[in-house]
Design an enzyme around this catalytic site. Structure first.
Site, short mmCIF file in Angstrom:
data_model
loop_
_atom_site.label_atom_id
_atom_site.label_comp_id
_atom_site.label_asym_id
_atom_site.label_seq_id
_atom_site.Cartn_x
_atom_site.Cartn_y
_atom_site.Cartn_z
N GLU A 36 -1.32 65.95 3.88
CA GLU A 36 -1.71 64.54 3.90
C GLU A 36 -1.52 63.93 5.29
O GLU A 36 -0.41 63.99 5.84
CB GLU A 36 -0.86 63.72 2.92
CG GLU A 36 -0.99 64.11 1.47
CD GLU A 36 -0.12 63.24 0.58
OE1 GLU A 36 -0.52 62.99 -0.56
OE2 GLU A 36 0.98 62.81 1.01
N CYS A 37 -2.54 63.34 5.84
CA CYS A 37 -2.48 62.56 7.08
C CYS A 37 -1.77 63.34 8.20
O CYS A 37 -2.36 64.25 8.77
CB CYS A 37 -1.81 61.22 6.83
SG CYS A 37 -2.15 59.98 8.11
N GLY A 38 -0.51 63.06 8.51
CA GLY A 38 0.19 63.81 9.53
C GLY A 38 0.27 65.29 9.21
O GLY A 38 0.22 66.14 10.10
N SER A 59 -6.44 65.88 3.83
CA SER A 59 -7.12 64.60 4.00
C SER A 59 -6.18 63.64 4.72
O SER A 59 -4.96 63.85 4.78
CB SER A 59 -7.51 64.02 2.64
OG SER A 59 -8.03 62.71 2.77
#
Length: 448
Positions: free
Chosen positions: A330-332, A421
């Site tokens: 997720e993200c990072g 994502s």
């Protein structure tokens, strides 16, 4: 456990806008009443990782997120009800302005009958602060505002001007002087993580208690009136009937680079039967023996060199990916999964390379907002909040669905067992889809 109505003092701290001092004052109140021997449970409105870390340290209790859209009415009602059973005081910190968002802080307060106090930075105004507070208090008749907290007040005369301009129904609860000693440290995505500045925070909390007590208005330092909390139809404290992840271990990255982890998500995985094994991509050599891996968001851009140099961890995660086992990034965590990441200083470092593409920070421009991840496993609600971009990534399997805009949201990638994502998912919004994701199947029927 009793299913009767429970009464507990509660107050909802809101504001006309962001950056009015809500978190500072909520933390100060939590520490003040904690020092009085009270059990204080704090909730944060909306998807926020950083404020809850600060508030948890201030209250010495876990802090959970409340968001009607992300989690649902029943979930929010249950979390408040569970807290009321052990707390002497419930504090809720709002997000942005009082009526911003859909649902807004005011919607949440109205739904559960919690009185609101308005926090306002009054620097540069006097009677106008009273006018603004009065307008906010009377904007809707289903919201009850019990007073104004005037933050960054210049003098007693300044406070007097505001106090005298307020109607009797809207008292001045506190006039708090300008004091940099209580200001919480910030960086590009918000407040600095609590564990990075834990000792400094303790000094600021103690200074904030004195700061509250120096106010000539004592309304803030008495417990608010009790609020009736009702049990929800579903008790989220109990394990679900179907423990789809029973016997499975999920390795969760958690360190200074990866810390955007909702306690609610961990609790959801445990309620599904999973065992949690934490590891550090910064400091550990290998991933623990596990059936699935979760790389949450955080601040990898602040630790690019250290992450890049831990090549043994790279090899371990690359081997895990090659095995085809489920891996959520997720993200990072997604940025860490890419081939390269360019940090805030423009330095480029190699990352895992299990997802093709490059990531780069981009200063103050970014993306944020509530979205639903639409994936083969189902729909899981969450949000995006990042100041980076990715390029040369594969074709996505889908995009997030924005809460209130028709344009496609964040791209979602799936290959082998990897799901990646920019979206931060809120697992309790769909436990079946979450279980399928960590089982590596598109539906639970495949695992039956």
């Amino acid at each position: 456990m009793s299913q009767e109505t429970i009464y507990c003092p509660a107050i909802f701290l809101t504001a006309p806008a962001s950056n009015q001092g809500k978190t500072t004052i909520t933390a100060a109140l939590a520490r003040y009443f904690t020092k009085q021997g009270k059990v204080v449970r704090v909730f944060k409105t909306g998807p926020d990782y950083l404020d809850p870390q600060i508030l948890a340290q201030a209250s010495k209790q876990p802090v959970e997120q409340l968001d009607i859209w992300m989690a649902g009415d029943d979930y929010c009602q249950d979390r408040l009800y569970q807290a009321a059973q052990i707390a002497d005081l419930i504090l809720i910190e709002g997000a942005m302005g009082m009526f911003d968002g859909d649902p807004s802080s005011a919607d949440l307060a109205a739904r559960f009958g919690i009185p609101m106090a308005i926090v306002m930075d009054v620097k540069g105004m006097a009677q106008t602060a009273a006018a603004l507070a009065t307008g906010l208090a009377n904007f809707r008749d289903d919201v009850r505002v019990v007073g104004l907290i005037a933050n960054r007040c210049g003098s007693e005369r300044h406070a007097e001007l505001i106090r005298d301009a307020l109607p009797p129904s809207l008292p001045l609860l506190a006039a708090l002087k300008r004091d940099e000693d209580v200001t919480l440290p910030e960086r590009h995505l918000g407040l600095v993580q609590a564990e990075e500045v834990a000792d400094e925070l303790e000094l600021r909390f103690e200074a904030a208690v004195d700061w509250l007590q120096e106010s000539t208005d004592a309304g803030l330092l008495t417990l608010p009136e009790p609020v009736a909390f009702l049990p929800a139809e579903q008790d989220y404290a109990e394990a679900p009937a179907k423990r789809h992840l029973q016997g499975r271990t999920i390795a969760v990255a958690r360190d200074a680079a990866f810390s955007f982890i909702y306690d609610a998500n961990l609790n959801a995985l445990k309620s599904l039967g999973a065992e949690i094994a934490f590891f550090s991509p910064l400091n550990d050599a290998t991933v623990p023996d596990a059936d699935a891996v979760w790389l949450p968001g955080g601040y990898p851009e602040l630790h690019t060199k250290a992450l890049s140099e831990n090549t043994s961890m790279h090899s371990s995660l690359q081997a895990f990916f090659a095995s085809g086992k489920p891996l959520l990034a997720e993200c990072g965590g997604m940025l860490y999964s890419l081939e390269e990441l360019t940090d805030l200083e423009g330095q480029c470092y190699p990352m895992l390379g299990i997802l093709s593409g490059q990531g780069a920070m981009r200063g103050k421009r970014g993306c944020q907002g509530m979205q639903t991840a639409v994936i083969p496993q189902g729909e899981i609600r969450g949000h995006a909040h990042h100041r980076s971009r990715s390029a040369n990534t594969p074709e996505p399997v889908g995009h997030g669905r924005r809460q209130r805009h028709p344009a496609p949201g964040e791209a979602i990638y799936q290959q082998q067992g990897l799901t990646a994502s920019y979206l931060h998912l809120f697992f309790p919004s769909n436990l079946d889809a979450t279980a399928a994701l960590f089982l590596g199947v598109t539906s639970l029927a495949e695992s039956a």
